[in-house]
Design an enzyme around this catalytic site. Structure first.
Site, PDB file in Angstrom:
ATOM      1  N   HIS A 162      -8.430   0.021  -1.972  1.00  0.00           N
ATOM      2  CA  HIS A 162      -7.727   0.067  -0.681  1.00  0.00           C
ATOM      3  C   HIS A 162      -8.483   0.908   0.334  1.00  0.00           C
ATOM      4  O   HIS A 162      -8.569   0.554   1.513  1.00  0.00           O
ATOM      5  CB  HIS A 162      -6.313   0.633  -0.835  1.00  0.00           C
ATOM      6  CG  HIS A 162      -5.310  -0.355  -1.313  1.00  0.00           C
ATOM      7  ND1 HIS A 162      -4.968  -1.477  -0.598  1.00  0.00           N
ATOM      8  CD2 HIS A 162      -4.547  -0.368  -2.429  1.00  0.00           C
ATOM      9  CE1 HIS A 162      -4.038  -2.156  -1.262  1.00  0.00           C
ATOM     10  NE2 HIS A 162      -3.776  -1.505  -2.380  1.00  0.00           N
ATOM     11  N   GLN A 222      -2.655   1.857   3.186  1.00  0.00           N
ATOM     12  CA  GLN A 222      -1.489   0.968   3.108  1.00  0.00           C
ATOM     13  C   GLN A 222      -0.379   1.363   4.075  1.00  0.00           C
ATOM     14  O   GLN A 222       0.495   0.549   4.353  1.00  0.00           O
ATOM     15  CB  GLN A 222      -0.939   0.941   1.677  1.00  0.00           C
ATOM     16  CG  GLN A 222      -1.883   0.282   0.686  1.00  0.00           C
ATOM     17  CD  GLN A 222      -1.326   0.364  -0.703  1.00  0.00           C
ATOM     18  OE1 GLN A 222      -1.589   1.311  -1.437  1.00  0.00           O
ATOM     19  NE2 GLN A 222      -0.538  -0.632  -1.074  1.00  0.00           N
ATOM     20  N   HIS A 256      -7.851   0.373  -8.360  1.00  0.00           N
ATOM     21  CA  HIS A 256      -7.067  -0.432  -7.418  1.00  0.00           C
ATOM     22  C   HIS A 256      -6.850   0.342  -6.119  1.00  0.00           C
ATOM     23  O   HIS A 256      -7.060  -0.184  -5.023  1.00  0.00           O
ATOM     24  CB  HIS A 256      -5.725  -0.788  -8.076  1.00  0.00           C
ATOM     25  CG  HIS A 256      -4.763  -1.515  -7.209  1.00  0.00           C
ATOM     26  ND1 HIS A 256      -4.422  -2.828  -7.433  1.00  0.00           N
ATOM     27  CD2 HIS A 256      -4.047  -1.121  -6.119  1.00  0.00           C
ATOM     28  CE1 HIS A 256      -3.539  -3.211  -6.511  1.00  0.00           C
ATOM     29  NE2 HIS A 256      -3.294  -2.186  -5.703  1.00  0.00           N
ATOM     30  N   GLU A 257      -6.453   1.599  -6.229  1.00  0.00           N
ATOM     31  CA  GLU A 257      -6.185   2.400  -5.037  1.00  0.00           C
ATOM     32  C   GLU A 257      -7.477   2.748  -4.290  1.00  0.00           C
ATOM     33  O   GLU A 257      -7.496   2.761  -3.058  1.00  0.00           O
ATOM     34  CB  GLU A 257      -5.394   3.663  -5.387  1.00  0.00           C
ATOM     35  CG  GLU A 257      -4.031   3.403  -6.006  1.00  0.00           C
ATOM     36  CD  GLU A 257      -3.130   2.478  -5.210  1.00  0.00           C
ATOM     37  OE1 GLU A 257      -3.245   2.417  -3.969  1.00  0.00           O
ATOM     38  OE2 GLU A 257      -2.306   1.792  -5.835  1.00  0.00           O
ATOM     39  N   GLY A 269       1.274   3.620  -7.329  1.00  0.00           N
ATOM     40  CA  GLY A 269       0.136   4.127  -6.579  1.00  0.00           C
ATOM     41  C   GLY A 269       0.240   3.709  -5.126  1.00  0.00           C
ATOM     42  O   GLY A 269       0.848   2.684  -4.807  1.00  0.00           O
ATOM     43  N   CYS A 296       0.898  -5.157  -6.159  1.00  0.00           N
ATOM     44  CA  CYS A 296       0.555  -4.233  -5.079  1.00  0.00           C
ATOM     45  C   CYS A 296       1.707  -4.179  -4.082  1.00  0.00           C
ATOM     46  O   CYS A 296       2.287  -5.218  -3.741  1.00  0.00           O
ATOM     47  CB  CYS A 296      -0.720  -4.719  -4.381  1.00  0.00           C
ATOM     48  SG  CYS A 296      -1.274  -3.675  -3.048  1.00  0.00           S
ATOM     49  N   LEU A 297       2.015  -2.984  -3.608  1.00  0.00           N
ATOM     50  CA  LEU A 297       3.075  -2.840  -2.612  1.00  0.00           C
ATOM     51  C   LEU A 297       2.717  -3.565  -1.314  1.00  0.00           C
ATOM     52  O   LEU A 297       3.609  -3.938  -0.560  1.00  0.00           O
ATOM     53  CB  LEU A 297       3.340  -1.359  -2.339  1.00  0.00           C
ATOM     54  CG  LEU A 297       3.887  -0.564  -3.522  1.00  0.00           C
ATOM     55  CD1 LEU A 297       3.991   0.911  -3.176  1.00  0.00           C
ATOM     56  CD2 LEU A 297       5.228  -1.115  -3.975  1.00  0.00           C
TER      57      LEU A 297
END
Length: 170
Positions: free
Chosen positions: A138, A51, A134-135, A46, A92-93
């Site tokens: 962000h 991000q 989660h996304e 994701g 997470c990225l």
């Protein structure tokens, strides 16, 4: 499709609250293509536009399984459909190399626009629900580490800051 640089915690730009997409046009579709390319290159499941330092309410998800198709969420909103929670290890990225258990509602209903600007709704459970939540966090300037204790979050921040200093000297 161009790869984009992923911001990393504790970069303050990750705390920016994303603005709604007013018009789904070719520039938004190009952003979506870039986001998928960046996510796949980084081996994520994701990615939120925040991000990559684009503060619009756009998310891409691909659980890379047989059950779910790659998903585009523009201006996503979700409602919790249960009081039950899942405990799942999240990564997470934007917080590379860190994985921690986070509690989130296990069943949600998502409302969003697709790549063409058409509205849709779906229900999600398990990893799919966790990923959506989660996304969406962000887009609201929140990271999964915000669901952890202050001590854990401080340790993660110190570890990543130290890693960046070491990488900068190499």
């Amino acid at each position: 499709m161009a790869l984009r640089k992923i911001l990393e915690f504790p970069d303050p730009r990750l705390r920016t609250i994303a603005k709604p997409v007013e018009n789904v046009d070719d520039s938004i579709r190009k952003l979506i293509d870039d986001m998928f390319a960046t996510m796949y290159e980084s081996q994520g499941i994701g990615l939120a536009a925040t991000q990559i330092n684009v503060h619009l309410r756009v998310v891409v998800i691909d659980l890379q399984d047989d059950e779910h198709e790659p998903l585009v969420m523009i201006n996503p909103e979700f409602d919790t459909l249960t009081n039950e929670v899942d405990e799942m290890q999240e990564g997470c990225l934007s917080v590379p190399g860190i994985h921690e258990v986070v509690e989130r509602p296990e069943h949600i209903r998502l409302k969003a626009l697709d790549r063409e600007g058409n509205p849709y709704e779906l229900e999600a459970t398990g990893l799919f629900a966790v990923c959506i939540q989660h996304e969406c966090d962000h887009l609201n300037g929140k990271l999964f580490v915000d669901h952890l204790s202050n001590l854990k979050r401080s340790r993660i921040k110190a570890k990543l800051t130290k890693q960046k200093r070491i990488e900068a000297t190499l």
